[in-house]
Design an enzyme around this catalytic site. Structure first.
Site, PDB file in Angstrom:
ATOM      1  N   ILE A 151      61.779  81.622  -1.030  1.00 52.44           N
ATOM      2  CA  ILE A 151      62.174  80.463  -0.212  1.00 52.44           C
ATOM      3  C   ILE A 151      63.627  80.579   0.224  1.00 52.44           C
ATOM      4  CG2 ILE A 151      62.452  77.958  -0.225  1.00 52.44           C
ATOM      5  CD1 ILE A 151      60.072  77.831  -2.165  1.00 52.44           C
ATOM      6  N   ASP A 188      72.564  85.284  -6.791  1.00 51.68           N
ATOM      7  CA  ASP A 188      71.258  85.540  -7.390  1.00 51.68           C
ATOM      8  C   ASP A 188      71.379  86.824  -8.194  1.00 51.68           C
ATOM      9  OD1 ASP A 188      68.631  86.311  -7.976  1.00 51.68           O
ATOM     10  OD2 ASP A 188      67.840  85.298  -6.209  1.00 51.68           O
ATOM     11  N   CYS A 237      65.928  71.342  -3.004  1.00 49.34           N
ATOM     12  CA  CYS A 237      64.488  71.233  -2.768  1.00 49.34           C
ATOM     13  C   CYS A 237      63.725  72.146  -3.731  1.00 49.34           C
ATOM     14  CB  CYS A 237      64.147  71.626  -1.329  1.00 49.34           C
ATOM     15  SG  CYS A 237      64.718  70.457  -0.093  1.00 49.34           S
ATOM     16  N   ASP A 261      65.305  66.442  -3.016  1.00 43.48           N
ATOM     17  CA  ASP A 261      63.863  66.251  -2.900  1.00 43.48           C
ATOM     18  C   ASP A 261      63.204  66.261  -4.276  1.00 43.48           C
ATOM     19  OD1 ASP A 261      61.408  66.027  -1.392  1.00 43.48           O
ATOM     20  OD2 ASP A 261      61.012  68.116  -1.927  1.00 43.48           O
ATOM     21  N   GLU A 321      60.440  62.881 -12.877  1.00 38.27           N
ATOM     22  CA  GLU A 321      59.613  62.415 -11.761  1.00 38.27           C
ATOM     23  C   GLU A 321      58.327  61.785 -12.278  1.00 38.27           C
ATOM     24  OE1 GLU A 321      58.970  65.626  -9.006  1.00 38.27           O
ATOM     25  OE2 GLU A 321      61.091  65.778  -8.477  1.00 38.27           O
ATOM     26  N   HIS A 370      59.829  64.429  -3.396  1.00 33.69           N
ATOM     27  CA  HIS A 370      59.246  65.750  -3.640  1.00 33.69           C
ATOM     28  C   HIS A 370      58.292  66.136  -2.497  1.00 33.69           C
ATOM     29  CE1 HIS A 370      58.521  68.697  -7.176  1.00 33.69           C
ATOM     30  NE2 HIS A 370      58.356  69.321  -6.022  1.00 33.69           N
ATOM     31  N   LEU A 371      58.849  66.175  -1.294  1.00 32.66           N
ATOM     32  CA  LEU A 371      58.056  66.438  -0.091  1.00 32.66           C
ATOM     33  C   LEU A 371      58.143  67.882   0.386  1.00 32.66           C
ATOM     34  CD1 LEU A 371      58.896  63.280   2.071  1.00 32.66           C
ATOM     35  CD2 LEU A 371      56.938  63.648   0.568  1.00 32.66           C
ATOM     36  N   GLY A 372      58.823  68.733  -0.368  1.00 27.94           N
ATOM     37  CA  GLY A 372      59.044  70.103   0.089  1.00 27.94           C
ATOM     38  C   GLY A 372      57.788  70.816   0.532  1.00 27.94           C
ATOM     39  N   ALA A 373      56.689  70.591  -0.190  1.00 31.26           N
ATOM     40  CA  ALA A 373      55.435  71.273   0.151  1.00 31.26           C
ATOM     41  C   ALA A 373      54.486  70.385   0.944  1.00 31.26           C
ATOM     42  CB  ALA A 373      54.750  71.742  -1.127  1.00 31.26           C
TER      43      ALA A 373
END
Length: 527
Positions: free
Chosen positions: A153, A172, A231, A257, A262, A280-283
């Site tokens: 991502i 990373d 996100c 997000d 949760e 939590h709308l990422g997907a």
């Protein structure tokens, strides 16, 4: 042969059920059950397909006596106890790529929303205030975007941000210099990212190493006026510290997000100025929901019907195309592991798996898993390729994989060696016709044998008359011999006899065999 049964316990695209059926599975769609209801039902199924609503606990796994695979339609598997599932021999899969674009686009949308304060401007405009002078945004062009995590991502976010003419830097530990060049990003350490970034977007899983990666201390290191987007997973940011940074103005804006807890009903961030949140709308796009549902059905079906393993979190991947080719090698490997596990005694601390010839060119992880599956049966009768590596780790077993490009006497060879108190013990096998497993070496003695069913392993002095004596003993006990397999170091030295018999050898027969002249070792085997 009955079809594998799959339970879909969460709402997902109806085409998932169709794919299961088309690929040879029976499927039931039963959603909204309580944990107790699921616990009572799950014992009938080999597969469980879930999203985020079903939580797979140890209690449910204990009741899932036939379960082979859990498939999570989505990337997050916080609702599955993966270590416990691994101990039970259950494969856990997810679909990490089905919602990648959707999640990346949501992160970009939140970056733009922060830059132009869109939610607050919308709210006040709709209230009739027309607050044109109250909202002075910033351009993203030329700004530095710091990515914490540059995997699937994160790399998509990088490409979109570069299209917006942003400068992208990334922290990373797994990002190579070559991959950074390919992505068009600058690889930096975390402190440098915190110091330089105008926007920070998180795209890393939640682990003990990444939990609160934006801690109070690290938030203090950020550039004044930074804007932060998450996100990825809740728990990556200290939410109390973020609230304080927003209130002080050090952080100019934040958009989340995901939350540490949760559903987030009472987050300390709610109501904070310059804070944006989504549930939590990422997907949550039509395309992503279809993609992950179809992918999880395809992956689970491939595993249950063909043995293919894709996107598993607790065992090596094995494509449906690889599975048929690897199947005979894995069968040989499992038998060799089982043989050395039954014959080597004492506390074993190290096992080496060597592949030569054609075997060296194959995916080695499934072969290693098969060896461990056979070997670890000395400790557990419920072991398989999934839980064998975990059982080996629990027992402190040092597992080593060795690959030889050279081809020796055999066109393909797998050798398994263990360290014992008496020294190294090694067995080796090959495939005849690329499909028939054969033992060709046992503790340094050449022998050709098919390892199957019930067998008797005997080490004796190489002298005339012994074969007749053991044959007579077994005949007197009503035990029929299927095959004799013989080998020896040298004339007059130790000889090995592997007998295939039609029934298990009981302790009394073993005792009688030990009493025969010249016998040194007698061990019953089972495959």
């Amino acid at each position: 042969m009955s079809k594998p049964k799959v339970l879909i316990s969460d709402k997902m695209d109806p085409n998932a059920a169709r794919i299961f059926e088309e690929r040879g599975c029976e499927v039931d769609v039963i959603t909204g059950e309580t944990p107790e209801e699921l616990k009572a039902r799950i014992g009938d199924y080999q597969g469980l397909a879930i999203r985020s609503s079903t939580t797979v606990t140890p209690e449910i796994l204990d009741a899932a006596t036939n379960l082979k695979v859990i498939g999570r339609a989505g990337i997050g598997v916080d609702n599955v106890d993966i270590p416990y599932a691994s101990g039970k021999g259950v494969v856990v899969m997810n679909t990490p790529f089905g919602n990648s674009i959707t999640t990346a686009e949501h992160a970009i949308a939140l970056i733009m929303a922060l830059a132009r304060q869109i939610p607050a401007a919308n709210e006040q405009t709709q209230a009739g205030e027309w607050p044109k002078s109250a909202f002075m945004g910033v351009e993203v062009t030329g700004k530095v975007l710091g990515l914490i995590g540059a995997g699937n991502i994160g790399s998509i976010v990088a490409s979109r941000a570069l299209g917006l003419r942003m400068k992208v830097i990334a922290y990373d530990p797994f990002l190579t210099a070559e991959r950074a060049v390919e992505l068009g990003v600058e690889k930096v350490e975390l402190d440098a990212l915190l110091e330089r970034a105008d926007f920070i977007s998180l795209h890393t899983p939640l682990t003990e190493e990444t939990r609160n990666i934006l801690s109070r201390e690290n938030l203090a290191k950020t550039k004044p006026g930074v804007r932060i987007v998450n996100c990825a997973r809740g728990g990556l940011i200290d939410e109390e510290a973020l609230k304080e940074s927003l209130e002080s103005g050090h952080v100019a804006g934040a958009a989340l997000d995901v939350f540490a807890k949760e559903p987030a009903k009472d987050s300390p961030l709610f109501g904070t100025k310059n804070f944006i949140c989504t549930p939590h709308l990422g997907a949550s796009t039509t395309e992503a929901q279809v993609n992950v549902a179809l992918q999880v059905a395809e992956q689970m079906s491939d595993y249950l019907v063909n043995g293919g393993v894709t996107n598993a979190l607790n065992m090596p991947s094995l494509s449906a195309e690889e599975a048929p080719k690897l199947a005979p090698y894995m069968g040989l490997a499992e038998k060799l592991g089982s043989l050395v596990g039954q014959l080597a005694h004492g506390n074993l601390t190290k096992i080496s798996i060597e592949r030569s010839g054609a075997a060296a060119e194959l995916n080695g992880k499934p072969i290693t898993g098969a060896v461990l599956s056979g070997f670890m049966r000395r400790y557990s009768d419920t072991v398989n390729m999934v839980n064998a590596p975990y059982l080996a780790k629990e027992r402190g077993l040092d597992v080593r994989e060795i690959r030889h490009d050279r081809e020796g006497v055999y066109h393909t060879l797998i050798r398994v060696t263990v360290d014992t108190e008496q020294g190294q013990r090694s067995v080796a096998g090959t495939l005849f016709g690329n499909e028939a497993p054969r033992l060709v070496d046992i503790f340094g003695i050449g022998i050709e044998a098919d390892l199957k069913g019930h067998m008797l392993y005997i080490v004796n002095e190489d002298a005339p008359g012994f074969i007749g004596r053991i044959g007579t003993l077994l005949g007197e006990n009503g035990i029929n011999i299927g095959n004799f397999n013989l080998g020896r170091h040298k004339e007059g030295g130790d000889a090995v006899l592997l007998l295939s018999v039609d029934q298990p050898i009981d302790a009394d027969v073993v005792k009688q065999a030990c009493g025969l002249e010249g016998v040194k070792v007698v061990t019953p085997l089972s495959f």
